[in-house]
Scaffold this motif. Structure first.
Motif, PDB file in Angstrom:
ATOM      1  N   PRO A   1      41.862  29.752  39.332  1.00 46.86           N
ATOM      2  CA  PRO A   1      42.849  30.545  38.589  1.00 46.86           C
ATOM      3  C   PRO A   1      42.190  31.304  37.443  1.00 46.86           C
ATOM      4  N   LEU A   2      42.735  32.479  37.170  1.00 47.73           N
ATOM      5  CA  LEU A   2      42.244  33.219  36.001  1.00 47.73           C
ATOM      6  C   LEU A   2      43.423  33.596  35.118  1.00 47.73           C
ATOM      7  N   SER A   3      43.121  34.007  33.901  1.00 48.27           N
ATOM      8  CA  SER A   3      44.152  34.366  32.925  1.00 48.27           C
ATOM      9  C   SER A   3      44.098  35.874  32.726  1.00 48.27           C
ATOM     10  N   PRO A   4      45.032  36.640  33.298  1.00 49.64           N
ATOM     11  CA  PRO A   4      44.942  38.104  33.243  1.00 49.64           C
ATOM     12  C   PRO A   4      44.796  38.676  31.839  1.00 49.64           C
ATOM     13  N   LEU A   5      45.571  38.161  30.885  1.00 45.29           N
ATOM     14  CA  LEU A   5      45.499  38.722  29.531  1.00 45.29           C
ATOM     15  C   LEU A   5      44.151  38.410  28.886  1.00 45.29           C
ATOM     16  N   ALA A   6      43.661  37.173  29.108  1.00 42.23           N
ATOM     17  CA  ALA A   6      42.355  36.814  28.557  1.00 42.23           C
ATOM     18  C   ALA A   6      41.241  37.628  29.222  1.00 42.23           C
TER      19      ALA A   6
ATOM     20  N   ALA B   1      38.641  39.889  27.201  1.00 42.04           N
ATOM     21  CA  ALA B   1      37.200  39.662  27.336  1.00 42.04           C
ATOM     22  C   ALA B   1      36.484  40.939  27.741  1.00 42.04           C
ATOM     23  N   ALA B   2      37.096  41.714  28.646  1.00 42.27           N
ATOM     24  CA  ALA B   2      36.471  42.964  29.085  1.00 42.27           C
ATOM     25  C   ALA B   2      36.378  43.961  27.930  1.00 42.27           C
ATOM     26  N   GLN B   3      37.412  44.026  27.100  1.00 44.77           N
ATOM     27  CA  GLN B   3      37.418  44.987  25.991  1.00 44.77           C
ATOM     28  C   GLN B   3      36.409  44.634  24.906  1.00 44.77           C
ATOM     29  N   SER B   4      36.201  43.331  24.672  1.00 46.35           N
ATOM     30  CA  SER B   4      35.326  42.903  23.577  1.00 46.35           C
ATOM     31  C   SER B   4      33.926  42.531  24.040  1.00 46.35           C
ATOM     32  N   LEU B   5      33.601  42.801  25.297  1.00 47.50           N
ATOM     33  CA  LEU B   5      32.352  42.357  25.895  1.00 47.50           C
ATOM     34  C   LEU B   5      31.134  42.911  25.167  1.00 47.50           C
ATOM     35  N   GLY B   6      30.141  42.037  24.946  1.00 50.16           N
ATOM     36  CA  GLY B   6      28.903  42.458  24.320  1.00 50.16           C
ATOM     37  C   GLY B   6      27.707  41.780  24.956  1.00 50.16           C
ATOM     38  N   PRO B   7      26.480  42.197  24.629  1.00 44.89           N
ATOM     39  CA  PRO B   7      25.270  41.648  25.254  1.00 44.89           C
ATOM     40  C   PRO B   7      25.104  40.145  25.075  1.00 44.89           C
ATOM     41  N   GLY B   8      25.712  39.560  24.074  1.00 41.58           N
ATOM     42  CA  GLY B   8      25.555  38.129  23.847  1.00 41.58           C
ATOM     43  C   GLY B   8      26.530  37.266  24.616  1.00 41.58           C
TER      44      GLY B   8
ATOM     45  N   ARG C   1      37.551  42.985  35.064  1.00 39.39           N
ATOM     46  CA  ARG C   1      38.826  43.634  35.343  1.00 39.39           C
ATOM     47  C   ARG C   1      39.260  43.439  36.791  1.00 39.39           C
ATOM     48  N   GLU C   2      38.306  43.291  37.687  1.00 37.15           N
ATOM     49  CA  GLU C   2      38.615  43.055  39.086  1.00 37.15           C
ATOM     50  C   GLU C   2      38.880  41.580  39.385  1.00 37.15           C
ATOM     51  N   GLY C   3      38.673  40.701  38.385  1.00 34.10           N
ATOM     52  CA  GLY C   3      38.929  39.277  38.570  1.00 34.10           C
ATOM     53  C   GLY C   3      37.863  38.595  39.393  1.00 34.10           C
ATOM     54  N   LEU C   4      36.634  39.092  39.380  1.00 31.77           N
ATOM     55  CA  LEU C   4      35.562  38.499  40.165  1.00 31.77           C
ATOM     56  C   LEU C   4      34.730  37.529  39.350  1.00 31.77           C
ATOM     57  N   VAL C   5      34.597  37.761  38.079  1.00 28.95           N
ATOM     58  CA  VAL C   5      33.916  36.824  37.178  1.00 28.95           C
ATOM     59  C   VAL C   5      34.894  36.473  36.055  1.00 28.95           C
ATOM     60  N   VAL C   6      34.607  35.363  35.365  1.00 31.99           N
ATOM     61  CA  VAL C   6      35.414  34.941  34.233  1.00 31.99           C
ATOM     62  C   VAL C   6      34.480  34.624  33.073  1.00 31.99           C
TER      63      VAL C   6
END
Length: 406
Positions: free
Chosen positions: A310-315, A319-326, A396-401
């Motif tokens: 299961p994944l959490s769509p809002l999370a 996560a995609a919006q705030s993603l960074g190299p770390g 965004r495609e729900g392939l990684v979390v």
């Protein structure tokens, strides 16, 4: 040490269970023989009350039975009230009435609706390599929900509350398929059930029982409310492989030929020549069988019958919006995928959908889907911004979390 679900249910490693018991013979384990503290963390009677009264369950996620007969759903369901105008939502007061009258309550598909069972079921399915379902059976004292029968799937019985007497008999049909249910052999089942049982035992909290498909069984609650989980394992069989192989034979022109006209095709003598020709064509076609094509069909079947983590769509969006190299991510557990390179593109195939990306991301994509935790700054062959772009797309495609959510 974290216990895997097969250890919890059998006390054995996957290798030991596969070699000695899988699809071969029953296995009875007492709580004292098993690691862990029983199965009440997966479900208990308080959780059953919550599911019935507060979770808005609808049929077919709940059914009831008494003395071998399924009770019509209208006797324990009603409309959902304002804002939920549906006719088949569970009615807790009606469940109470039926249960008090001796009916067994069956909570179906708990691997989809109850979080502890969702996680347990997904992990067990990954271990076994076959789809699973999890139901709960809650039976009032001195009552039997279902008469002697066999299932067309293997089962793990995990007792979490009360005591239940189980009687197990040898199969009347070894390894039955989905289209060979017990009620097609009702007389043989009843005759076998009248014989001396192979197993006659009482399961108490923390006990477990494994039954390969086909073994007859019935259970009666003793001395109080009894509850157990039944994990049904729906195996991929050789018969299924044969079906998939035959489905590919439509490509063989000799097998597509029409039979002769003007003869009685129901006459064995008239059909003999055509059957021999068909046999020859089948042999040639099987010799040319594309194993990868059959494997792809099996993969589609498994993808249809199982769900990834299961994944959490809002999370995911956050996560995609705030993603960074770390940051770090991991592929969703249970995700089935394949890669198909084609020139300067590569296509990621996932069950009923696909995602086409530049071929330059192949090494990074394989690492991100490997099952290992991958830091964005360590994605192979991709610079920082390119790695962020790829991972953001996969999130965004729900392939990684996010790694912390796995």
């Amino acid at each position: 040490m974290t216990l895997d679900p097969l250890q919890r249910a059998t006390g054995l490693s996957a290798q030991e269970f596969a070699a000695m018991y899988w699809a071969r013979q029953p296995l009875l384990r007492r709580a004292a023989e098993l690691p862990g503290d029983g199965f009440a963390d997966l479900l208990d009677l308080d959780a059953v009350d919550e599911l019935v009264s507060r979770r808005g369950l609808r049929t077919p996620f709940l059914r009831m039975a008494k003395n071998g007969d399924v009770i019509p759903a209208g006797r324990f369901t009603r409309g959902g009230g304002a804002g939920a105008e549906i006719a088949d939502q569970v009615a807790d007061d009606r469940v109470l009435t039926e249960f008090a009258d001796g009916a067994t309550l069956v909570l179906q598909g708990l691997h989809r609706v109850w979080p502890p069972v969702v996680d347990f079921g997904a992990a067990l399915s990954a271990q076994l390599g076959h789809p699973i379902q999890v139901n709960a059976y809650i039976t009032p004292a001195q009552n039997t929900g279902f008469s002697p029968h066999y299932d067309v799937h293997d089962v793990f019985v995990l007792q979490f509350a009360g005591r239940k007497r189980w009687r197990v008999h040898q199969p009347v049909l070894d390894a039955p398929l989905r289209d060979q249910p017990w009620d097609q052999r009702r007389a043989a089942v009843q005759a076998r059930a009248s014989e001396e049982p192979l197993i006659d035992t009482v399961l108490e909290p923390g006990d477990a029982l494994y039954l390969p498909r086909g073994y007859l069984h019935s259970a009666t609650a003793l001395g109080g409310v009894s509850g157990h989980l039944t994990v049904g394992v729906h195996p991929v069989t050789r018969a299924f492989l044969a079906e998939q192989a035959l489905a590919t034979l439509v490509d063989d022109v000799e097998l597509r030929r029409s039979l002769p006209m003007g003869v009685d095709l129901s006459d064995p003598a008239a059909l003999d020549t055509e059957l021999k020709a068909t046999q020859d064509a089948l042999h040639r076609a099987i010799d040319r069988l594309d194993v990868a094509r059959v494997a792809a069909a099996v993969g589609r079947h498994l993808a249809d019958r199982t769900r990834p983590q299961p994944l959490s769509p809002l999370a995911q969006i956050e996560a995609a919006q705030s993603l960074g190299p770390g940051d770090a991510v991991v592929v969703r557990h249970g995700l089935r995928w394949s890669l198909r390179p084609a020139g300067d593109k590569i296509t990621l195939v996932l069950g009923g959908r696909s995602l086409t990306l530049p071929a330059s991301v192949e090494a990074g994509l394989r690492e991100l889907l490997s099952g290992r935790v991958v830091a964005i700054g360590q994605v192979p062959d991709l610079a920082g911004d390119d790695a962020v772009t790829l991972v953001r797309r996969l999130l965004r495609e729900g392939l990684v979390v996010p790694a912390g959510a796995s």
